[in-house]
Design a protein around this motif. Structure first.
Motif, PDB file in Angstrom:
ATOM      1  N   ASN A 108     -19.850 -27.647  -1.247  1.00  0.00           N
ATOM      2  CA  ASN A 108     -20.625 -27.065  -2.340  1.00  0.00           C
ATOM      3  C   ASN A 108     -20.266 -25.587  -2.368  1.00  0.00           C
ATOM      4  OD1 ASN A 108     -22.392 -25.770  -0.441  1.00  0.00           O
ATOM      5  ND2 ASN A 108     -23.714 -27.573  -0.399  1.00  0.00           N
ATOM      6  N   SER A 109     -20.935 -24.795  -3.152  1.00  0.00           N
ATOM      7  CA  SER A 109     -20.516 -23.403  -3.299  1.00  0.00           C
ATOM      8  C   SER A 109     -20.735 -22.550  -2.048  1.00  0.00           C
ATOM      9  CB  SER A 109     -21.235 -22.761  -4.490  1.00  0.00           C
ATOM     10  OG  SER A 109     -22.624 -22.761  -4.265  1.00  0.00           O
ATOM     11  N   ALA A 110     -21.512 -23.046  -1.109  1.00  0.00           N
ATOM     12  CA  ALA A 110     -21.801 -22.252   0.085  1.00  0.00           C
ATOM     13  C   ALA A 110     -21.344 -22.900   1.391  1.00  0.00           C
ATOM     14  CB  ALA A 110     -23.307 -21.974   0.166  1.00  0.00           C
ATOM     15  N   TRP A 111     -21.154 -24.210   1.424  1.00  0.00           N
ATOM     16  CA  TRP A 111     -20.912 -24.918   2.677  1.00  0.00           C
ATOM     17  C   TRP A 111     -19.790 -25.941   2.533  1.00  0.00           C
ATOM     18  CZ3 TRP A 111     -23.847 -22.852   6.423  1.00  0.00           C
ATOM     19  CH2 TRP A 111     -25.023 -22.214   6.054  1.00  0.00           C
ATOM     20  N   THR A 112     -19.183 -26.292   3.673  1.00  0.00           N
ATOM     21  CA  THR A 112     -18.217 -27.391   3.719  1.00  0.00           C
ATOM     22  C   THR A 112     -18.568 -28.296   4.879  1.00  0.00           C
ATOM     23  OG1 THR A 112     -16.675 -26.161   5.122  1.00  0.00           O
ATOM     24  CG2 THR A 112     -16.335 -26.034   2.737  1.00  0.00           C
ATOM     25  N   GLY A 113     -18.328 -29.598   4.680  1.00  0.00           N
ATOM     26  CA  GLY A 113     -18.537 -30.567   5.747  1.00  0.00           C
ATOM     27  C   GLY A 113     -17.286 -30.700   6.592  1.00  0.00           C
ATOM     28  N   GLU A 114     -17.259 -31.740   7.400  1.00  0.00           N
ATOM     29  CA  GLU A 114     -16.100 -32.031   8.249  1.00  0.00           C
ATOM     30  C   GLU A 114     -15.223 -33.078   7.558  1.00  0.00           C
ATOM     31  OE1 GLU A 114     -15.555 -30.394  11.158  1.00  0.00           O
ATOM     32  OE2 GLU A 114     -17.365 -29.272  10.673  1.00  0.00           O
ATOM     33  N   PHE A 115     -13.921 -33.033   7.822  1.00  0.00           N
ATOM     34  CA  PHE A 115     -13.027 -34.027   7.251  1.00  0.00           C
ATOM     35  C   PHE A 115     -13.212 -35.373   7.942  1.00  0.00           C
ATOM     36  CE2 PHE A 115     -10.458 -30.595   5.394  1.00  0.00           C
ATOM     37  CZ  PHE A 115     -10.158 -31.166   4.163  1.00  0.00           C
ATOM     38  N   ALA A 116     -13.309 -36.425   7.145  1.00  0.00           N
ATOM     39  CA  ALA A 116     -13.236 -37.798   7.622  1.00  0.00           C
ATOM     40  C   ALA A 116     -11.824 -38.273   7.273  1.00  0.00           C
ATOM     41  CB  ALA A 116     -14.288 -38.662   6.938  1.00  0.00           C
ATOM     42  N   ASN A 117     -11.103 -38.815   8.238  1.00  0.00           N
ATOM     43  CA  ASN A 117      -9.697 -39.154   8.037  1.00  0.00           C
ATOM     44  C   ASN A 117      -9.436 -40.630   8.295  1.00  0.00           C
ATOM     45  OD1 ASN A 117      -8.870 -36.403   7.592  1.00  0.00           O
ATOM     46  ND2 ASN A 117      -9.136 -36.086   9.779  1.00  0.00           N
ATOM     47  N   ARG A 118      -8.491 -41.166   7.545  1.00  0.00           N
ATOM     48  CA  ARG A 118      -8.030 -42.543   7.726  1.00  0.00           C
ATOM     49  C   ARG A 118      -6.518 -42.591   7.605  1.00  0.00           C
ATOM     50  NH1 ARG A 118     -12.026 -46.919   4.792  1.00  0.00           N
ATOM     51  NH2 ARG A 118     -13.701 -46.711   6.306  1.00  0.00           N
ATOM     52  N   LEU A 119      -5.966 -43.677   8.155  1.00  0.00           N
ATOM     53  CA  LEU A 119      -4.533 -43.931   8.114  1.00  0.00           C
ATOM     54  C   LEU A 119      -4.279 -45.041   7.102  1.00  0.00           C
ATOM     55  CD1 LEU A 119      -1.871 -43.168   9.644  1.00  0.00           C
ATOM     56  CD2 LEU A 119      -2.292 -45.190  11.040  1.00  0.00           C
ATOM     57  N   LEU A 120      -3.189 -44.941   6.365  1.00  0.00           N
ATOM     58  CA  LEU A 120      -2.784 -45.958   5.397  1.00  0.00           C
ATOM     59  C   LEU A 120      -1.290 -46.182   5.549  1.00  0.00           C
ATOM     60  CD1 LEU A 120      -3.331 -47.754   2.877  1.00  0.00           C
ATOM     61  CD2 LEU A 120      -2.817 -45.730   1.498  1.00  0.00           C
ATOM     62  N   ILE A 121      -0.899 -47.449   5.625  1.00  0.00           N
ATOM     63  CA  ILE A 121       0.517 -47.803   5.736  1.00  0.00           C
ATOM     64  C   ILE A 121       0.897 -48.587   4.486  1.00  0.00           C
ATOM     65  CG2 ILE A 121       2.261 -49.022   7.092  1.00  0.00           C
ATOM     66  CD1 ILE A 121       0.040 -48.685   9.434  1.00  0.00           C
ATOM     67  N   VAL A 122       1.838 -48.048   3.731  1.00  0.00           N
ATOM     68  CA  VAL A 122       2.324 -48.721   2.537  1.00  0.00           C
ATOM     69  C   VAL A 122       3.689 -49.297   2.881  1.00  0.00           C
ATOM     70  CG1 VAL A 122       2.958 -48.481   0.109  1.00  0.00           C
ATOM     71  CG2 VAL A 122       1.047 -47.149   1.048  1.00  0.00           C
ATOM     72  N   SER A 123       3.775 -50.624   2.871  1.00  0.00           N
ATOM     73  CA  SER A 123       5.019 -51.307   3.221  1.00  0.00           C
ATOM     74  C   SER A 123       5.841 -51.532   1.967  1.00  0.00           C
ATOM     75  CB  SER A 123       4.720 -52.639   3.901  1.00  0.00           C
ATOM     76  OG  SER A 123       3.992 -53.480   3.013  1.00  0.00           O
ATOM     77  N   PRO A 124       7.157 -51.695   2.122  1.00  0.00           N
ATOM     78  CA  PRO A 124       7.976 -52.013   0.954  1.00  0.00           C
ATOM     79  C   PRO A 124       7.563 -53.374   0.395  1.00  0.00           C
ATOM     80  CG  PRO A 124       9.353 -51.408   2.832  1.00  0.00           C
ATOM     81  CD  PRO A 124       7.961 -51.553   3.334  1.00  0.00           C
ATOM     82  N   ARG A 125       7.661 -53.511  -0.908  1.00  0.00           N
ATOM     83  CA  ARG A 125       7.349 -54.807  -1.523  1.00  0.00           C
ATOM     84  C   ARG A 125       8.411 -55.817  -1.111  1.00  0.00           C
ATOM     85  NH1 ARG A 125       4.055 -54.590  -6.465  1.00  0.00           N
ATOM     86  NH2 ARG A 125       5.275 -56.398  -7.084  1.00  0.00           N
ATOM     87  N   GLU A 126       8.031 -57.079  -1.046  1.00  0.00           N
ATOM     88  CA  GLU A 126       8.978 -58.116  -0.613  1.00  0.00           C
ATOM     89  C   GLU A 126      10.166 -58.261  -1.545  1.00  0.00           C
ATOM     90  OE1 GLU A 126       7.111 -61.818   0.326  1.00  0.00           O
ATOM     91  OE2 GLU A 126       5.615 -60.851   1.587  1.00  0.00           O
TER      92      GLU A 126
END
Length: 129
Positions: A108-126
């Motif tokens: 918001n204009s005065a505060w920031t939270g902490e980052f929540a992170n995730r991993l994503l693996i995009v494989s080649p299409r068959e």
């Protein structure tokens, strides 16, 4: 009479202090330490789908969300692909095959939270070589 005048000046002075002290700091919710709950895609998901809808839950007090995407992760990124401010709780992104980290935090204009992170693996299409 003197007391009434003092109260009036005290009221005016108090109002001025509140006005110039920064209303956002007084009325904005403190987001320090708050984590956004990421909804989709799930953590460490492997998918051939390149166009992904990144979703997270709204956090009370947040007016925007900082979204960032890097490859292969945030600890030792080869490339930072996105760092943007989003007003909603969703963002569509076209990934190439590879390993990605995506993170979101409330702001918001005065505060920031902490980052929540995730991993994503995009494989080649068959159907791709």
């Amino acid at each position: 009479m003197k007391t009434k005048r003092m109260k009036t000046w005290f009221g005016i002075l108090s109002g001025a202090v509140l006005l110039f002290a920064g209303c956002d700091d007084i009325f904005e919710r403190d987001l320090t330490g708050c984590l956004v709950r990421q909804l989709a895609p799930g953590d460490s998901v492997t998918t051939p789908v390149a166009r992904q809808l990144l979703l997270w839950e709204p956090l009370k007090g947040a007016t925007a969300y900082r979204l960032r995407i890097a490859t292969p992760d945030f600890r030792c990124p080869e490339a930072c692909l996105l760092d943007t401010l989003v007003t909603g709780c969703r963002y569509e992104y076209d990934f190439q095959p590879g390993v990605y980290a995506w993170g979101v935090r409330a702001e918001n204009s005065a505060w920031t939270g902490e980052f929540a992170n995730r991993l994503l693996i995009v494989s080649p299409r068959e159907d791709e070589p």
